[in-house]
Write a protein that holds these residues in place. Structure first.
Motif, PDB file in Angstrom:
ATOM      1  N   GLY A 196      38.044  44.067  32.680  1.00  0.00           N
ATOM      2  CA  GLY A 196      39.350  44.719  32.706  1.00  0.00           C
ATOM      3  C   GLY A 196      40.393  43.858  33.390  1.00  0.00           C
ATOM      4  N   ALA A 197      39.945  43.048  34.349  1.00  0.00           N
ATOM      5  CA  ALA A 197      40.818  42.106  35.057  1.00  0.00           C
ATOM      6  C   ALA A 197      39.990  40.905  35.474  1.00  0.00           C
ATOM      7  CB  ALA A 197      41.456  42.762  36.278  1.00  0.00           C
ATOM      8  N   LEU A 198      40.628  39.742  35.517  1.00  0.00           N
ATOM      9  CA  LEU A 198      39.935  38.506  35.879  1.00  0.00           C
ATOM     10  C   LEU A 198      40.674  37.845  37.038  1.00  0.00           C
ATOM     11  CD1 LEU A 198      37.626  36.522  35.084  1.00  0.00           C
ATOM     12  CD2 LEU A 198      39.334  35.286  33.722  1.00  0.00           C
ATOM     13  N   VAL A 199      39.922  37.507  38.082  1.00  0.00           N
ATOM     14  CA  VAL A 199      40.476  36.809  39.239  1.00  0.00           C
ATOM     15  C   VAL A 199      39.928  35.387  39.259  1.00  0.00           C
ATOM     16  CG1 VAL A 199      40.685  36.746  41.754  1.00  0.00           C
ATOM     17  CG2 VAL A 199      40.626  38.953  40.561  1.00  0.00           C
ATOM     18  N   LEU A 200      40.819  34.408  39.233  1.00  0.00           N
ATOM     19  CA  LEU A 200      40.420  32.996  39.292  1.00  0.00           C
ATOM     20  C   LEU A 200      40.439  32.552  40.753  1.00  0.00           C
ATOM     21  CD1 LEU A 200      42.432  31.570  36.259  1.00  0.00           C
ATOM     22  CD2 LEU A 200      40.066  32.412  36.323  1.00  0.00           C
ATOM     23  N   ALA A 201      39.242  32.357  41.294  1.00  0.00           N
ATOM     24  CA  ALA A 201      39.082  31.919  42.680  1.00  0.00           C
ATOM     25  C   ALA A 201      38.202  30.676  42.709  1.00  0.00           C
ATOM     26  CB  ALA A 201      38.472  33.034  43.516  1.00  0.00           C
ATOM     27  N   CYS A 202      38.397  29.818  41.710  1.00  0.00           N
ATOM     28  CA  CYS A 202      37.527  28.656  41.513  1.00  0.00           C
ATOM     29  C   CYS A 202      38.166  27.367  42.009  1.00  0.00           C
ATOM     30  CB  CYS A 202      37.121  28.541  40.055  1.00  0.00           C
ATOM     31  SG  CYS A 202      38.466  28.793  38.869  1.00  0.00           S
ATOM     32  N   ALA A 408      49.681  38.433  43.381  1.00  0.00           N
ATOM     33  CA  ALA A 408      48.711  37.405  42.985  1.00  0.00           C
ATOM     34  C   ALA A 408      48.461  37.395  41.482  1.00  0.00           C
ATOM     35  CB  ALA A 408      47.387  37.551  43.753  1.00  0.00           C
ATOM     36  N   ARG A 409      49.378  37.948  40.694  1.00  0.00           N
ATOM     37  CA  ARG A 409      49.264  37.892  39.233  1.00  0.00           C
ATOM     38  C   ARG A 409      49.755  36.536  38.747  1.00  0.00           C
ATOM     39  NH1 ARG A 409      52.615  43.102  37.400  1.00  0.00           N
ATOM     40  NH2 ARG A 409      54.085  42.055  38.807  1.00  0.00           N
ATOM     41  N   PHE A 422      44.647  37.056  37.562  1.00  0.00           N
ATOM     42  CA  PHE A 422      45.037  36.871  38.962  1.00  0.00           C
ATOM     43  C   PHE A 422      44.457  35.544  39.456  1.00  0.00           C
ATOM     44  CE2 PHE A 422      44.808  41.274  37.877  1.00  0.00           C
ATOM     45  CZ  PHE A 422      45.891  41.869  38.500  1.00  0.00           C
ATOM     46  N   ALA A 423      45.061  35.003  40.498  1.00  0.00           N
ATOM     47  CA  ALA A 423      44.560  33.738  41.051  1.00  0.00           C
ATOM     48  C   ALA A 423      44.851  33.668  42.539  1.00  0.00           C
ATOM     49  CB  ALA A 423      45.186  32.540  40.333  1.00  0.00           C
TER      50      ALA A 423
END
Length: 469
Positions: A196-202, A408-409, A422-423
């Motif tokens: 449903g939502a993806l957070v890029l924390a890579c 953080a979008r 998001f990132a």
């Protein structure tokens, strides 16, 4: 292709919030999203979560916090933001600097009170550019301890972390909403997962030599002290989705990595009276301008190395840091009863080293002004016995990344947020502007923790809004 546009794509397994990366940013985002009511899955490419966080000192600047108040430290998020903007010479987005600094204290207290993270305020010295004591760390003062505490908190919260999961493809619709992803497992099998939502924390791209050469040519081929998994995947996915990236020339370097041992030597030694000299036994800079830009200055010296010179008082300070103790065990630290003997040990001209140390002592006594503009008046002059460690400059992590808003979008070139991407941390544009000298001590973990906390809360809200509609 990094992104496949297929609005009809369906998945057998769907998770409301998927987070890519299990460093500090990803784990904080997971804790925040879970606490906000969302089911969360963290995907980590490594066998064991570690990332850049485990390689760092684990110091997180934040203000204001109850830890500061307990120590009698008066500080505000506004003053913190002023310090950040002063260091980056006004190059960073002031709106995001204010947002991140304001979130920093809230995130630290939330992590301590809600998640049981045992923060302490680091006291005894100020890092370059900070006007107040605001570094928060684990009692052990290591990034490994911070990672261990965050992983324990995630386990208590019932958050699943899938390791050895390398993301190969994102799937999105024509509105640039991320529908899901494909991941590759160690045996070569590929699994697909909807979200449903993806957070890029890579994180950033410090581990990708081609991207470093393209964006930070002055550090091409320089030792990389970060995590090799930082390949710039977030940049590639963001570009394919039409996201805007900024400040890709920014990075955190460090001018005090023991060589050839590859161990970080705390900059507290420089802030509390130590000096750096080159192979000629001469100082070459103002060591108080910052350890990040000192990376470039050290690399400009003969042999691309320098020597940290300090005394017993500062050696005892160093011994309070785990990395320094590692350097001791590795045999990186030299000591001698006088400067003649020290010069012989490290191979620099004794007369030059003696003259350099005496000049610093004269500055501390108010007898002269430093040629490089450093203020020595607040720390004692160096006294025997003396210590030295050979250091070089290294790249720690990149500071540029995807443009994000106050939630953080991830945003596109027009400043409009993408629907559910998001990132945070190194995957997002940081607060250091576009140059190495814009890095204020702790900016990396500041962006990781503050943006991770915001991304977790915002991604959970996005999923909840989709469910309600």
């Amino acid at each position: 292709m990094p992104v496949v546009f297929d609005g009809a794509k369906r998945f057998e397994l769907n998770v409301p919030v998927v987070i890519v990366g299990a460093g500090a940013c990803g784990l904080v985002a997971a804790l925040a999203a879970k606490a906000a009511g969302a089911e969360v899955l963290v995907l980590e490419r490594d066998r064991v979560p570690s990332g850049s966080t485990a390689l760092s000192s684990g110091f997180i600047p934040a203000a204001p916090t109850r830890f500061q108040r307990a120590a009698g430290v008066a500080d505000t998020s506004e003053q913190f933001a002023i310090d950040v903007m002063r260091k980056n010479h006004g190059e960073a987005d002031p709106r995001m600097v204010e947002t991140i600094c304001r979130a920093s204290g809230q995130a630290i207290e939330w992590l301590a009170d809600r998640c049981g993270i045992p923060f302490v305020l680091v006291e005894g010295f100020l890092y370059p550019g900070h006007t107040a004591l605001r570094m928060h760390a684990m009692p052990e003062k290591t990034g490994r301890a911070l990672m261990a505490a965050l992983l324990d908190a995630c386990e208590r919260a019932g958050i699943d972390i899938l390791c050895e999961a390398r993301i190969t493809t994102l799937y999105a619709d024509d509105a640039r909403r991320v529908l899901g992803l494909a991941l590759e497992r160690p045996d070569g099998s590929v699994e697909e997962l909807g979200c449903g939502a993806l957070v890029l924390a890579c994180s950033g791209f410090g581990g990708n030599p081609d991207k470093v050469r393209r964006h930070i040519p002055e550090l091409a081929g320089v030792d990389y002290f970060g995590h090799t998994g930082n390949q710039g995947d977030a940049l590639d996915w963001g570009a394919a989705l039409g996201a805007k990236a900024a400040d890709l020339t920014a990075y955190q370097g460090h001018g005090s990595v023991a060589t050839p041992h590859g161990v970080l030597i705390t900059w507290a030694l420089m802030m509390e009276g130590g000096i750096q000299v080159n192979a000629r036994g001469e100082r070459f800079s103002n060591e108080h301008e910052g350890y990040s830009e000192q990376c470039v200055k050290v690399l400009e010296q003969p042999g691309r190395v320098a020597w940290n010179i300090y005394d017993e008082r500062l050696h005892r300070l160093g011994m309070s840091f785990d990395d320094y103790r590692q350097a001791m065990e590795a045999g990186a630290i030299r000591t001698a009863p006088d400067l003649d003997a020290l010069a012989a040990q490290i191979g620099v001209p004794a007369e030059n080293l003696i003259r350099t140390v005496q000049a610093a002592a004269d500055c501390a006594a108010g007898k002269r002004s430093d040629a490089f503009g450093r203020d020595f008046s607040s720390t004692p002059a160096l006294h025997p016995p003396y210590y030295a460690v050979k250091v070089t400059g290294a790249l720690f992590h990149t500071q540029g990344g995807l443009e994000v808003d106050a939630s953080a979008r991830v945003c596109d070139a027009d400043g409009q947020p993408l629907p559910n991407l998001f990132a945070g941390g190194g995957a997002a544009r940081g607060v250091s502007g576009g140059h190495v000298w814009g890095y204020l001590s702790g900016n990396g973990l500041l962006a990781a923790v503050a943006l991770g906390w915001l991304a977790g809360r915002s991604s959970a809200a996005t999923v909840a809004a989709l469910h309600d509609s």
